[in-house]
Design an enzyme around this catalytic site. Structure first.
Site, short mmCIF file in Angstrom:
data_model
loop_
_atom_site.label_atom_id
_atom_site.label_comp_id
_atom_site.label_asym_id
_atom_site.label_seq_id
_atom_site.Cartn_x
_atom_site.Cartn_y
_atom_site.Cartn_z
N SER A 1 5.79 -0.04 8.79
CA SER A 1 5.25 1.28 8.47
C SER A 1 4.80 1.97 9.76
O SER A 1 5.62 2.20 10.65
CB SER A 1 4.13 1.13 7.44
OG SER A 1 3.82 2.38 6.86
N ASP B 1 9.71 1.84 -2.65
CA ASP B 1 8.58 2.12 -1.77
C ASP B 1 8.10 3.54 -2.06
O ASP B 1 8.85 4.51 -1.91
CB ASP B 1 9.07 2.00 -0.32
CG ASP B 1 7.98 2.14 0.71
OD1 ASP B 1 7.05 2.94 0.48
OD2 ASP B 1 8.07 1.47 1.75
N HIS C 1 6.26 -1.21 -0.74
CA HIS C 1 5.76 -1.10 0.64
C HIS C 1 4.86 -2.27 1.02
O HIS C 1 4.27 -2.28 2.09
CB HIS C 1 4.99 0.22 0.76
CG HIS C 1 4.83 0.72 2.16
ND1 HIS C 1 5.89 1.11 2.95
CD2 HIS C 1 3.71 0.91 2.95
CE1 HIS C 1 5.45 1.51 4.14
NE2 HIS C 1 4.14 1.40 4.17
#
Lengths: 275, 275
Positions: free
Chosen positions: A143, A221, A254
């Site tokens: 991320s 996600d 995620h």
């Protein structure tokens, strides 16, 4: 470098440590896994995402069995400077825990938020002085940390043999997380942002080439469409002739459950390039 | 059974769920991992240790790749009833998070602390009704949950094909953690304690036999000498002719780093007996 505690894991040793960084002007925390044996070991630097510390990867990624198998170490620093004297924000996506791995130029962030210099200079120097690490490194992250890994590798290719990412923020100048952070840390002039955007670096021909860049992205996600935008990076790489292996993984979100599922393949990807 | 959220991991699905238990009179939380495919899958029940919830094993054990490989599911319940109406104690080793997997008989614990009945009746019924699980089960756990796994398997052998443990409390009637909990939950009469002590069950000939019991114990575990005492269980098993494979692991502590290192071997141990 002071080691606060160690755990034996996967036949190797995980150390939680801290050291003073000249770049951030703070004590920085980190974790270091070294496999069994004497080393020196080539190593991976893992950069975590928003809200994480030096501890999330250690407990949740399940990466150390693969690292031990391949004989590589893994260094995972905290995601920002911390402390009462360090600027912060109540939001989870700005301030402590949300450095974006850049050197801030704007108040109140500039005095301590120098995470690019921290990673590429202070962290590397400190861990190689203290642990049995060879000066052969790769970098990966998740991320915000995926953005960090991509941009630091593209800007400092002599430091890193390879780069990969999970669910990276692919073009921070073109998503809300990045626009908010770069506005705060770098100011309103968007030209100053361009050096810290993986897709723009590739588009501008300013990204160092790698033989391949491995990216895993979960299709469930919740940040995929608005924040992560791997298609922007994919298009830039295609246009520039940079090989990029973008694996769209059906059903994954995620979380670290996604990372844990594929981390051993990332470790193998890097180990082949560190051999 | 209500599923609150799911994550894709290791090609399967991890569900966090909750259901009403008649035994505890509360809503009980749990996690369920099912591998890819249609099932029904044989499964393992994991019992966690003091202070844990249904969440520690999911994020820290790194067990799901091995479970997926062997085609087994894993069910991990919370470690006790919880809620404002449920008795508790300020200590970490009594009350909520510290059930010891027994049915309490003493106030204020007796109304809700019925975790033996919960696991062997309500949990099994509920997960087999809601998830694609076959009625073939094994059980394992850590520390307090290792005690729970051993004693529940020994007392309910028709429910479980095999049992293993990490760092179990081997004889709770002979260590401070167990003496404190059993005094509170079962009262001062030590005769009532004997049915919930793995080593005593074996010594008394009241433990159901298994073809083998696998136990891993770290030798750097700070609870080894005063609380866990695997040598007591080992001696009882030897005297009774119960095969017990006690692996003393040099350098490992009481943490999930230890569990993560060897959990795939425990999954394989059970999978061979569930096939």
């Amino acid at each position: 470098m002071q080691v606060a505690k160690t755990h034996r894991v996967a036949g190797g040793e995980l150390s939680y440590a801290a050291h003073e960084s000249a770049a951030t002007g703070t004590q920085m925390r980190l974790s270091v896994f070294t496999p069994g044996g004497n080393g020196p070991f080539p190593y991976l630097i893992w950069l975590s995402g928003l809200t994480c510390t030096e501890d999330n990867f250690t407990t949740k990624a399940g990466a150390y069995a693969a690292a031990a198998k391949h004989g590589v170490a893994i260094v995972a620093p905290d995601t920002s400077p911390r402390g009462e004297s360090v600027a912060d924000d109540v939001a989870y996506d700005l301030g402590q825990g949300a450095s974006f791995y850049i050197d801030a130029t704007q108040p109140p962030w500039a005095p301590h938020f120098k995470m690019e210099t921290y990673v590429v200079r202070d962290l590397i120097e400190a861990v190689e002085a203290r642990f049995p690490l060879a000066p052969r490194r790769s970098i990966f992250g998740h991320s915000m940390g995926g953005h960090g890994a991509l941009t630091l590798a593209m800007k400092h290719p002599r430091l890193f043999r390879s780069v990969s990412a999970f669910s990276p923020i692919s073009s921070p100048t073109r998503c809300p997380w990045g626009e908010k952070a770069f506005s705060a840390y770098l100011g309103a002039d968007r030209d100053a942002w361009r050096a810290h955007d993986a897709a723009l670096l590739i588009e501008a021909g300013k990204a160092a080439p790698f033989d391949d860049i491995l990216i895993d992205q979960g299709l469930a996600d919740s940040f995929l469409v608005n924040e992560l935008k791997p298609e922007v990076l994919e298009a830039a790489a295609l246009a520039a002739g940079q090989k990029l292996t973008l694996r769209r993984q059906e059903g994954y979100d995620h979380s670290y459950f996604f990372i844990a599922t594929f981390v051993s393949e990332h470790v193998a990807f890097h180990a082949a390039r560190l051999a």
